[in-house]
Design an enzyme around this catalytic site. Sequence first.
Site, PDB file in Angstrom:
ATOM      1  N   GLY A 102       0.781  -1.224   0.000  1.00 19.74           N
ATOM      2  CA  GLY A 102       0.000   0.000   0.000  1.00 19.74           C
ATOM      3  C   GLY A 102       0.816   1.278   0.000  1.00 19.74           C
ATOM      4  O   GLY A 102       0.396   2.291  -0.555  1.00 19.74           O
ATOM      5  N   ASP A 141       1.608  -6.430  -5.811  1.00 21.85           N
ATOM      6  CA  ASP A 141       0.634  -5.584  -5.107  1.00 21.85           C
ATOM      7  C   ASP A 141       0.860  -4.145  -5.541  1.00 21.85           C
ATOM      8  O   ASP A 141       1.443  -3.341  -4.823  1.00 21.85           O
ATOM      9  CB  ASP A 141       0.800  -5.752  -3.596  1.00 21.85           C
ATOM     10  CG  ASP A 141      -0.275  -5.018  -2.802  1.00 21.85           C
ATOM     11  OD1 ASP A 141      -1.181  -4.436  -3.426  1.00 21.85           O
ATOM     12  OD2 ASP A 141      -0.215  -5.029  -1.562  1.00 21.85           O
ATOM     13  N   TRP A 142       0.403  -3.850  -6.740  1.00 24.25           N
ATOM     14  CA  TRP A 142       0.523  -2.519  -7.338  1.00 24.25           C
ATOM     15  C   TRP A 142      -0.752  -1.751  -6.993  1.00 24.25           C
ATOM     16  O   TRP A 142      -1.802  -2.010  -7.552  1.00 24.25           O
ATOM     17  CB  TRP A 142       0.699  -2.658  -8.841  1.00 24.25           C
ATOM     18  CG  TRP A 142       0.781  -1.393  -9.638  1.00 24.25           C
ATOM     19  CD1 TRP A 142       0.590  -0.115  -9.203  1.00 24.25           C
ATOM     20  CD2 TRP A 142       1.062  -1.297 -11.047  1.00 24.25           C
ATOM     21  NE1 TRP A 142       0.745   0.776 -10.234  1.00 24.25           N
ATOM     22  CE2 TRP A 142       1.034   0.083 -11.378  1.00 24.25           C
ATOM     23  CE3 TRP A 142       1.345  -2.226 -12.043  1.00 24.25           C
ATOM     24  CZ2 TRP A 142       1.262   0.534 -12.686  1.00 24.25           C
ATOM     25  CZ3 TRP A 142       1.577  -1.783 -13.337  1.00 24.25           C
ATOM     26  CH2 TRP A 142       1.540  -0.426 -13.653  1.00 24.25           C
ATOM     27  N   GLU A 143      -0.631  -0.787  -6.065  1.00 21.76           N
ATOM     28  CA  GLU A 143      -1.803  -0.035  -5.608  1.00 21.76           C
ATOM     29  C   GLU A 143      -1.686   1.440  -6.026  1.00 21.76           C
ATOM     30  O   GLU A 143      -1.097   2.220  -5.304  1.00 21.76           O
ATOM     31  CB  GLU A 143      -1.958  -0.150  -4.095  1.00 21.76           C
ATOM     32  CG  GLU A 143      -2.190  -1.572  -3.613  1.00 21.76           C
ATOM     33  CD  GLU A 143      -2.459  -1.651  -2.119  1.00 21.76           C
ATOM     34  OE1 GLU A 143      -2.962  -0.667  -1.522  1.00 21.76           O
ATOM     35  OE2 GLU A 143      -2.172  -2.709  -1.534  1.00 21.76           O
ATOM     36  N   PHE A 144      -2.342   1.760  -7.093  1.00 24.68           N
ATOM     37  CA  PHE A 144      -3.038   1.009  -8.119  1.00 24.68           C
ATOM     38  C   PHE A 144      -2.692   1.643  -9.446  1.00 24.68           C
ATOM     39  O   PHE A 144      -2.342   2.836  -9.494  1.00 24.68           O
ATOM     40  CB  PHE A 144      -4.566   1.065  -7.926  1.00 24.68           C
ATOM     41  CG  PHE A 144      -5.060   0.424  -6.664  1.00 24.68           C
ATOM     42  CD1 PHE A 144      -5.167  -0.961  -6.587  1.00 24.68           C
ATOM     43  CD2 PHE A 144      -5.402   1.188  -5.570  1.00 24.68           C
ATOM     44  CE1 PHE A 144      -5.636  -1.567  -5.435  1.00 24.68           C
ATOM     45  CE2 PHE A 144      -5.860   0.592  -4.399  1.00 24.68           C
ATOM     46  CZ  PHE A 144      -5.977  -0.790  -4.331  1.00 24.68           C
TER      47      PHE A 144
END
Length: 378
Positions: A102, A141-144
């Site tokens: 995140g 976990d590429w947000e976003f």
Amino acid sequence: MAFLRFLICSVFVLTFTARAAHMSPSPPVKAAYWPSWFSESFPPSAVNTALFTHIYYAFLMPSNRSFTFDLPETTRAELSQFTTSLRRKNPPVKTLFSIGGGGSDSDLFARIASNAKSRQIFIDSSINTARKFGFDGLDIDWEFPKDTTEMKYFADLITQWRKTIDREAKLTSRPPLLLSAAVYYASEFRTYGEPRSFPAAEISKSLDWINVMCFDYHGSWDTTATGAHAALFDPHTNLSSHYGLRSWISAGVPRSKMVMGIPLYGKSWTLKDPYVHGVGAPAVGVGPGDQGILTYVQVKEFNKKTQATVVYDIRTVSAYSYVNTSWVGYDDIKSTTTKVEFAQANDLRGYFFWALSYDSGDWEISTHASKAWVEDQY
């Protein structure tokens, strides 16, 4: 309570098309993310692996210059300890390392994914790192991705990643590495930038599954009212897991490639009126915890110390507790097991927790979740 769970699951099933006949379902995923910054207080050797199938190391980031994983010696040692410890446990679990998180640099992922050469450098390094330290897979976990262009980059990245993983497995005669992604609760964004959708076709083809983050619907950014931050249902808005999962299915992602996220933490508010305390009650600010966030362990301590009143909210499938003007919304045993049953009843692949060390010392939530997923259902 059993009838209520049956009713909830039935309502969800009726929302979609008829379920396909069961053939040979994929092995379930009972996963959790292990925050590496808690390594001293919660080492991987402390994990009760009987309750999980997959554990994610959180997180690694590539270099912003070379796009490779140039890891310091301390991290290298920690990665070795992580995989070795969990492999030696009885039963062992599969391990993946998650890239990003995140608070990570979303722009860096966009730079990496913007052309084939930089993608390949990053992909090769990720595979080499996974093999070197004995991981079974990788998670992004590429947000976003912030616009339609970056969504295309994301599609290009996972497509090229899958091809490279398959090629590496064939050349080395090893099982192919797993590849997953942590994604937004819904397949499309209508806030946080321009309207855009995740590339469902490429996700379905290239990823083993997606970890759908079914939480953080409410929080410190809105202090005017309390909220069920991981509501299964919301009678007033689209901020619910029911809506989000339905959007992913409607987009074309197979249910067998969807893993439902469940939080092991709560969100808190300060009530405007201590006598008005339901979900959606007027609030004037955040409540107890670190910027209005408490782990499940801390929620239990708060409830015990303050003798707070605990309420189960049927409408949202969540729990909350309150005392004076302090209000905390979270998932308890009832809401968690209902969500797990809901996921299995609707042919999802499984569930995951954020984060592993937030559960109680006796693994209260994780134990009930694992039992709720009936292994011989099929």
